[in-house]
Design a protein around this motif. Structure first.
Motif, mmCIF file in Angstrom:
data_model
loop_
_atom_site.group_PDB
_atom_site.id
_atom_site.type_symbol
_atom_site.label_atom_id
_atom_site.label_comp_id
_atom_site.label_asym_id
_atom_site.label_seq_id
_atom_site.Cartn_x
_atom_site.Cartn_y
_atom_site.Cartn_z
ATOM 1 N N ARG A 99 -11.065 2.185 6.281
ATOM 2 C CA ARG A 99 -10.623 1.094 5.399
ATOM 3 C C ARG A 99 -9.748 1.581 4.259
ATOM 4 N NH1 ARG A 99 -14.032 -3.526 6.091
ATOM 5 N NH2 ARG A 99 -15.679 -3.050 7.583
ATOM 6 N N ARG A 100 -9.946 2.823 3.835
ATOM 7 C CA ARG A 100 -9.192 3.293 2.673
ATOM 8 C C ARG A 100 -7.685 3.314 2.918
ATOM 9 N NH1 ARG A 100 -11.779 7.559 5.019
ATOM 10 N NH2 ARG A 100 -10.515 9.331 5.732
ATOM 11 N N ARG A 156 -12.964 -6.094 2.671
ATOM 12 C CA ARG A 156 -14.408 -5.876 2.637
ATOM 13 C C ARG A 156 -15.117 -6.938 3.470
ATOM 14 N NH1 ARG A 156 -14.577 -0.715 0.889
ATOM 15 N NH2 ARG A 156 -13.462 -0.451 -1.112
ATOM 16 N N ARG A 212 -7.126 -6.102 10.160
ATOM 17 C CA ARG A 212 -7.565 -6.363 8.791
ATOM 18 C C ARG A 212 -8.459 -7.600 8.738
ATOM 19 N NH1 ARG A 212 -2.902 -6.490 4.419
ATOM 20 N NH2 ARG A 212 -2.142 -8.065 5.875
ATOM 21 N N SER A 252 0.859 -1.183 0.000
ATOM 22 C CA SER A 252 0.000 0.000 0.000
ATOM 23 C C SER A 252 0.894 1.231 0.000
ATOM 24 C CB SER A 252 -0.898 0.023 1.236
ATOM 25 O OG SER A 252 -1.527 1.279 1.389
ATOM 26 N N TRP A 258 -5.849 0.660 0.911
ATOM 27 C CA TRP A 258 -5.874 0.678 -0.561
ATOM 28 C C TRP A 258 -4.493 0.342 -1.136
ATOM 29 C CZ3 TRP A 258 -3.447 3.200 -4.542
ATOM 30 C CH2 TRP A 258 -4.070 3.129 -5.797
ATOM 31 N N PRO A 259 -4.429 -0.459 -2.195
ATOM 32 C CA PRO A 259 -5.520 -0.937 -3.063
ATOM 33 C C PRO A 259 -6.134 -2.269 -2.642
ATOM 34 C CG PRO A 259 -3.414 -1.474 -4.040
ATOM 35 C CD PRO A 259 -3.105 -0.733 -2.778
ATOM 36 N N VAL A 319 -8.209 -3.337 -0.122
ATOM 37 C CA VAL A 319 -9.103 -2.955 0.967
ATOM 38 C C VAL A 319 -9.896 -4.172 1.439
ATOM 39 C CG1 VAL A 319 -11.007 -1.461 1.664
ATOM 40 C CG2 VAL A 319 -9.291 -0.636 0.018
#
Length: 726
Positions: free
Chosen positions: A371-372, A380, A294, A233, A375-376, A378
């Protein structure tokens, strides 16, 4: 089928036992409003530390790291009461490229040197001259003694006395001025080299000039690269790096304050190792927490609740890990070696700061960005964690599928590596402590080649004045003592200087000191004591042997108790400690083989085995803590021991391996400082951490757990008596 631990069905116990309340309490500090309070307070506290910490207490570079009870330390204490006290001789070695030295040029150079260091010279009115000669350890005067010439007249030496209690900066300035003055105007073919105690102190100090910046830059660079690789990231790595880096600087400022209010020495070695500990441990804790966070983000929509869950699960393991390291470091307070004690207290302070920033500041900082931040990639809600079916799951299945073969093979690897340490040698001479030879070492070697081996560092004998003649005769009768001269004294005590035929810091020199002590101790009514640099090195070795004998079992006991509190299993605690000790022995053996046959390093410094043991046992057990606490969580849900350890390996394998590689790399950063001891500690601990991470934690421990089955959790069980699913 189902296996029952007892006839009654009981609710599952909290898998984290003693440390669980702390995990739940920390979860309350990441709420939508509270997180901002935590971050602001952290900024204010950190700013206050930077602004008001001040400077560390100055220390003398020539001060020996010895307990007061050591004989050589008692000699130093008695010397301080004599009229000639407070003197540290700097030795200037003049060497001609061919033929005899120009005595006139040497005398002129000597006079320039004496004048240049006048402000740092002792106030006693003695003369400069040769070691061991009357007046040869006092201050400069107009009637200087002639230079001492070697047998071939190609080398000469003079002594320029400096104050023995100069702090680092003043000692370095004095040696620098002396070196510049004695070289000025020398004829072609004649060189001047400054050695002796003050020169060694100055050269050691030069090693640590800018060390904080170099260490910080190298460590931060290594951590940044590995975090980028781990998280893939562009900005996630910035958060843990900023938090841990700030914690490192706050720990450094706290150590500065501690040095002013206690006997803890904040010298370059102590601050350097402490910084490595804070960065390494703090980043490890951050990796574990973020990995669990995470994982929880895939289960929970609310990021605050996800962090609470992550803290409930990860904080107990982190606290157990940090508590183990902190208590192990504090146990160094039982050491006789003042350096070990200082490092223990400083390191413990650093680990506590690392824990505070990892468990208080980092969670609040992470949830601020949501959560951002990942990125990339992320996480969910509802997405499958790829680790459950990844390479670590396959490795776990393979290991536990043939546990006997894997366990025997792993143990065989550790035994082979340990065999490299059969010829292990401990004890560095002053000339061997640098990776690159500084001027002090060059001068010492020139002296050894031209004069009796112990000329530059004679043994010091303190005796009652009434028995001085008898002690002199006894000393002259010792094999290897080449000359004994009076070097000062008063009506109570006399100081004698004895030149030995052995190079400083060698086994032969130690044998000579032992024989000399035996001889002078036998003189009735003399109360004679033997000191000097060789005696100090011998006493340091004796002190280190005693400290290892006391502290090895203490450190092991601390680790066992913490593991039992965390896992509530005697079998697990003993097994894990045994594997970590095996890692230490294997790492020491493999590293020693590399030092002798690949790197051509000298013997280990006397304190290195203890420090390497402390770091490897206390830090190495971290990864087993992270693995087995997760296995206990899985077992508390009813998974059998084999399946629990495989699941734990699957979900923690990646992050723990990253943490191990990162910690090994951080310890390797000690190599940016050209001291052999720090380089050796870095290699031993770095290799040991990799061995523990990649072999012991990933292969040997899962195989042993599979062989033991539910007995691994004895006498308790994570299910609390509920059935275990097979």
């Amino acid at each position: 089928m189902e296996m029952f631990q007892s006839g009654d069905k009981k609710p599952a116990r909290d898998p984290h036992g003693f440390f669980s309340p702390a995990g739940r309490a920390l979860g309350g500090l990441v709420g939508p409003r509270v997180k901002w309070v935590v971050v602001v307070l952290a900024i204010l506290v950190s700013g206050a530390a930077f602004a008001f910490a001040g400077q560390p207490k100055a220390v003398s570079t020539t001060a020996a790291s010895l307990p007061d009870s050591a004989e050589s330390a008692q000699v130093n204490a008695l010397r301080a009461q004599l009229p000639s006290s407070g003197v540290a001789p700097a030795i200037v070695v003049y060497k001609a490229a061919s033929g005899a030295v120009d005595v006139t040029a040497v005398e002129a150079s000597r006079d320039r040197g004496v004048a240049a260091v006048k402000q740092w010279a002792p106030s006693a009115g003695a003369q400069s001259g040769a070691p061991g000669t009357p007046g040869g350890t006092g201050g400069p005067s107009s009637g200087a003694i002639p230079p001492q010439l070697s047998a071939d007249k190609g080398t000469a030496l003079v002594v320029v006395p400096l104050k023995a209690d100069l702090p680092d900066g003043a000692n370095a300035d004095a040696v620098k001025a002396l070196r510049a003055a004695v070289r000025e105007g020398l004829p072609a073919g004649l060189t001047a080299t400054v050695t002796g105690g003050p020169a060694f102190g100055a050269d050691i100090g030069a090693v640590f000039e800018g060390a904080d910046i170099r260490l910080l830059a190298a460590t931060a660079g290594v951590v940044a690269i590995l975090l980028l690789i781990t998280y893939r990231s562009p900005w996630l790595w910035l958060v843990p790096l900023t938090v841990v880096g700030t914690g490192d600087q706050v720990a450094s400022k706290a150590l500065t304050v501690l040095s002013r209010i206690s006997d803890v020495r904040a010298d370059g070695a102590v601050t350097g190792i402490t910084s490595v500990l804070v960065f390494g441990a703090g980043t490890n804790y951050a990796l574990l927490l973020i990995a669990r966070y995470r994982e929880e983000l895939r289960r929970t929509e609310d990021r605050h609740e996800a962090m609470r869950a992550a803290l409930r699960s990860a904080a107990p393991a982190i606290l157990a890990s940090g508590g183990t390291v902190t208590l192990a470091l504090l146990s160094l307070g039982l050491a006789d070696d003042p350096f070990a004690r200082s490092l223990g207290y400083a390191g413990a302070l650093g680990i506590v700061v690392a824990l505070l920033y990892a468990l208080l500041v980092l969670p609040a900082a992470m949830v601020m960005f949501g959560r951002r931040l990942f990125w990339p990639f992320v996480p969910r809600v509802g997405t499958l964690d790829p680790s459950h079916a990844g390479v670590w799951r396959r490795l776990g299945d393979a290991v536990t599928g043939r546990p006997v073969v894997v366990a025997v093979s792993s143990v065989a690897v550790l035994v082979v590596l340990a065999l490299g340490g059969l010829s292990l040698s401990v004890g560095q001479s002053p000339n061997e402590q640098f990776l690159k030879k500084p001027e002090a070492v060059v001068g010492q070697e020139q002296l050894a080649a031209a004069f009796p081996a112990g000329t530059s560092e004679p043994a010091t004998i303190i005796t009652r004045a009434s028995a001085a003649a008898a002690v002199t005769d006894a000393a002259k009768g010792v094999d290897g003592v080449q000359q004994v001269r009076t070097a000062g004294g008063d009506d109570r005590f006399v100081e004698l200087s004895a030149v030995l035929d052995a190079s400083p810091g060698t086994t032969k020199a130690f044998d000579r000191v032992k024989a000399l002590r035996t001889a002078v101790h036998a003189v009735p009514g003399a109360d004679a004591l033997v000191g000097g640099s060789d005696a100090e090195a011998l006493d340091a070795k004796t002190t280190a042997d005693r400290d290892r004998l006391v502290l090895f079992p203490v450190i092991l006991g601390i680790v066992v108790v913490v593991l039992m509190l965390l896992l509530r299993s005697v079998v697990a605690a003993v097994l894990l400690v045994t594997t970590v000790v095996a890692t230490y022995v294997a790492s020491l053996g493999a590293s020693w083989f590399a030092f002798r046959h690949l790197l051509d390093y000298p013997p280990l410094a006397v304190s290195t085995p203890l420090l390497a043991f402390l770091f490897l046992v206390a830090l190495g057990v971290d990864y087993n803590i992270f693995l087995t606490t997760r296995a206990r969580e899985e077992a508390s849900e009813g998974a059998p021991a084999r399946e629990a350890i495989v699941r734990a390996l699957a979900v923690t394998g990646g992050v723990i391996t990253s943490a191990g590689i990162l910690l090994a790399a951080v310890f390797a950063v000690l190599g940016v400082l050209p001291l052999v001891q720090l380089a050796q500690i870095g290699v031993i601990v770095g290799f040991g951490v990799l061995l523990d991470t990649l072999v012991v934690r990933s292969i040997l421990v899962p195989a042993l757990v599979s062989l033991l089955g539910e007995r691994f959790w004895w006498p308790s069980h994570p299910t609390g008596g509920r059935p275990v699913r097979a």
